[in-house]
Structures are given as structure tokens and as C-alpha cells.
Enzyme design. Structure first.
Site, PDB file in Angstrom:
ATOM      1  CB  CYS A 110      -0.909   0.004   1.223  1.00  0.00           C
ATOM      2  SG  CYS A 110      -1.869   1.534   1.365  1.00  0.00           S
ATOM      3  CB  CYS A 113      -2.146   4.616   4.209  1.00  0.00           C
ATOM      4  SG  CYS A 113      -3.565   3.904   3.353  1.00  0.00           S
ATOM      5  CB  SER A 114      -0.274   0.838   6.578  1.00  0.00           C
ATOM      6  OG  SER A 114      -1.307   1.422   7.352  1.00  0.00           O
ATOM      7  CB  CYS A 115      -4.566  -0.849   2.552  1.00  0.00           C
ATOM      8  SG  CYS A 115      -5.272   0.804   2.610  1.00  0.00           S
TER       9      CYS A 115
END
Lengths: 205, 224
Positions: A110, A113-115
Site C-alpha cells: 500500500c 498508507c498501510s492497507c
């Protein structure tokens, strides 16, 4: 409404600068205001520390290796298939499974962000959330794989999935040779978290 | 047009450092930051797109120097003040001034499992019909929020004005470019689009590599 705050000091700067103290201060104020139940915080932490983690995903992979019908259904529409095993919830509402073959190696990132698929893999590891991984995985996935000790054959193409929406991806690694006759639990032990992100291969038995 | 979080393809970062699978949290306060953030989400004062955009609106210097959970904590503090849940004075003094009208929405311990298991699906019905099919060639538009300069979007800068092909249709999903600014769900068709590495990078690692992104219909144009 969110807007650009660069014209004045942002609210977070009013909190202590030490990160542990910042979080503590927020927790204290919110608890005093009746907005946080400290027991609920313990429960959230326990859920992701002890109850939801990559063994869930490993079970899905092992089942896909053992059962062609399950595998076909998983690749067609993963969400109901994994929900039937009890793997549904926050950050796993829309699941897609992508399968590694001799021709294609899949890898998930991602960049914005940090999906990450929480119900199947738990909380993402530090490296997945790092600037280095987010910046490099799309431009030089093979060099990133080398950081994990993985070298792919030149004939294998890399397909990097950048999780830019609320769809979450699970990589189904290739089943290693010499695993015929192994049962689900034994196969699960060959499937690391990193293999389901695509930065590792399944372990050899 | 870009913000600091949009780092895909950037040069200069060091190695990726693997870590063991049983290491879920590195510090005690990381756990607290995660739990407080999730608990506050249950107050219902923002959606996931609003919260993402708040983190993206951190000063680029702060975003760069903060560790991951520091970004979460800073984003949460900004959200709480922005939504009127806490005041700047409360953050500065470290003490609550009175109780909150949102007290009834507090996430109770006995509801945690239910709330986490319920999740928050992002698919919504839409009047907008899909104009692309799997296999179609498409081109991404310039990255950026079409309505609000510097506003939220999920089209990364590295993937703008690039040609690719539709490989999956995901149905109609909430459009973050609208939802992040509390302008409604504005659901529209969402596709997985594969773009060749050689279309994205001057020096691709391998001629057959590609990147797949999930992109909304309004991010895409047809290729004749």
C-alpha cells in the site's frame, strides 16, 4: 471538515512530544471525558496480539492447495469463501486472492498508507508500513525481494498489487514440491506471513 | 500536486528490514495508539477516508520524522479537535473539561468483538454504470482531487497519465475523493487496472513486470 493545517500550529503539537506520553495523554483525556472504556482497549489489543494473525491466512492457503474446488471458489470471489471460515471483519471486507504460478509472482503493497488484510494476516509488520517498502515495492520489487533473500527465475513476471481502495489482497504462494500427502496442519506450517504478502516463497518441507 | 504520503516509486530509501512473524508490536505505546484510534473511530465522528486524509495533511516534516504510530496519534489528535470532540485547551492541559455528549457512543468492552467482526464494507449501490470491461485499455488521468486542490485522492502520483488494462471489476465503491471531505459516498465503479512497469518507470527491472492498482471510474479515460 479536514483542510490544510499548514497555516497554524496543528492540534497534535499541543501534546507532549515524547510519543508514549502523547498517546498516554490522549488516552487520559478521552477516558476522563467518558469516550473510552479502558477495558475495551485491552480487548482490542488482545484481539490483534493473540487472536487474529497470519495463521488464519495460512489455513486458507493450505485449503487452497488441498482442495481444487475451494481454490477455484477462492480465486473467483474470496470474500464469502474466507468469511465461511470465520475470517471477516475490519480491513477484510473485500478480499481478493491472487495465485503465484511459474509465470507470475504476486506481491502486495500500500504505497499511500498501510492497507492490509487484517482478518487473515493480523496487524501488518513494521517493514510493510515502512517508507522503504512503500516507496520501493512498485518500482523495484525484485530488489525488495532480494532484501528478503528471494530471487525469482527470469521467466517469472512480478505483479505488484498497490492496495489503493478498500479491496485487500492475499497471495497464494506456490505449493512446494514434495508435499504430497501432507495434511492441512502440516501444510500450514510451510506458509509464512511474508509468503502471503509475496515477499517470501512457501517453505520447503 | 502530491503530498508527502504519496511515496510510491521514490528514490533514496534504504533496505527493507524483515522481521519475525511473532513480533506484532514493538513498543507498549504502539498497542495503545492502535487501540485508542480504533476505539475513537467507533464514536462515529469521521469515516476512514476523513481519517486517512487527516494523516496526509500532517506537515511533511512531521510526517517524515514520525514513526508509524506517531502518525496515527498525531492524526487522531487533529481529528478529535477538527470534529469538535476535544478542544485545543484540553490537549494542551492534558485534562478533560467536562464530559462529552458523545459518551453514549463509547465503545464498550463487551462490544469490541462484534464491532471488529462487523467491519465497514465500502461497496454501495450507484446509479453510475460501469463503462469499462475486463480487458479494456484505459488511461489514468492526472493525480489529484478534481474538486478540491490538495484534497484527498487514491490515484498515486507515480500512476498518473499511464496506460493500462482492466483486469478486474470490483463493483461500485465509495469514492474517497468525496467521502474524505464529507461530501457523501458518491459511489462509482471500481476496477483493478494493470500497468506495465515499463509504462511507469524509466528503468524498469524486467520487461514483463507490472503494477496493479484499484482505480475508480472517474480516474480513468478510455484508450481508443
Amino acid at each position: 471538515m479536514p483542510h490544510d493545517h499548514s497555516d497554524h500550529e496543528q492540534p497534535h503539537a499541543l501534546l507532549p512530544s515524547d510519543p508514549a506520553l502523547r498517546v498516554k495523554a490522549l488516552e487520559t483525556i478521552l477516558t476522563e471525558k467518558g469516550l473510552i472504556d479502558p477495558a475495551a482497549l485491552e480487548d482490542i489489543i488482545d484481539t490483534y496480539e493473540n487472536r487474529i494473525g497470519p495463521r488464519n491466512g495460512a489455513r486458507v492457503v493450505a485449503k487452497a492447495w488441498l482442495d481444487d474446488g475451494f481454490r477455484a471458489a477462492l480465486l473467483e470471489d474470496a470474500t464469502p469463501v474466507v468469511a465461511d471460515l470465520g475470517y471477516y471483519g475490519r480491513q477484510g471486507e473485500h478480499m481478493v486472492a491472487v495465485e503465484n504460478t511459474a509465470d507470475v509472482h504476486n506481491m502486495v503493497v500500500c504505497t499511500l498508507c498501510s492497507c492490509y488484510p487484517w482478518p487473515l494476516l493480523g496487524i501488518p509488520p513494521g517493514w510493510y508500513k515502512s517508507d522503504a517498502y512503500r516507496a520501493r515495492a512498485v518500482r523495484e520489487p525484485r530488489k525488495v525481494l532480494a532484501d528478503f533473500g528471494v530471487t525469482l527465475p527470469n521467466e517469472t513476471a512480478v505483479r505488484v498489487w498497490d492496495s489503493t481502495a478498500e479491496v485487500r489482497y492475499l497471495v497464494i504462494p506456490q505449493r512446494p514440491a514434495g508435499t504430497e500427502g501432507m495434511d492441512e496442519e502440516a501444510l500450514m506450517a510451510l506458509v509464512s506471513r511474508d509468503a502471503m504478502i509475496g515477499t517470501a516463497l512457501a517453505r520447503q518441507p | 500536486m502530491s503530498r508527502v504520503h504519496d511515496m510510491g516509486g521514490r528514490f533514496g530509501d534504504g533496505p527493507v528490514i524483515p522481521e519475525p512473524e511473532d513480533e506484532v508490536f514493538h513498543e507498549e505505546w504502539h498497542k495503545r495508539a492502535l487501540a485508542v484510534t480504533l476505539a475513537c473511530g467507533s464514536l462515529g465522528q469521521w469515516n476512514i477516508d476523513v481519517s486517512r486524509h487527516m494523516r496526509e495533511c500532517l506537515d511533511p516534516v512531521d510526517y517524515t520524522r514520525f514513526s508509524y504510530y506517531e502518525i496515527w496519534a498525531a492524526g487522531l489528535a487533529n481529528l478529535l479537535v477538527d470534529a469538535g470532540v476535544l478542544t485545543r485547551e484540553e490537549l494542551a492541559s492534558g485534562a478533560a473539561q467536562g464530559s462529552s455528549p458523545l459518551e453514549g457512543r463509547k465503545l464498550r468492552a463487551d462490544k469490541v468483538a462484534e464491532v471488529l467482526a462487523a467491519g465497514g464494507p465500502a461497496d454501495r449501490p450507484s446509479d453510475i454504470a460501469p463503462t469499462f470491461q475486463v480487458g479494456d485499455r484505459v488511461r489514468t488521468r492526472q493525480a489529484g482531487n478534481l474538486v478540491i486542490p490538495g484534497g484527498h485522492t487514491r490515484l498515486p502520483g507515480y500512476a498518473q497519465t499511464a496506460e493500462g488494462r482492466v483486469v478486474r471489476y470490483h463493483g461500485t465503491h465509495i469514492l474517497p475523493d468525496s467521502s474524505a471531505h464529507r461530501q457523501g459516498d458518491a459511489a462509482e465503479p471500481l476496477y483493478a487496472v494493470a500497468i506495465a512497469a515499463k509504462e511507469l518507470w524509466l528503468h524498469p527491472e524486467h520487461p514483463n513486470d507490472e503494477v496493479v492498482l484499484d482505480l475508480w471510474q472517474s480516474y480513468l479515460e478510455p484508450v481508443a
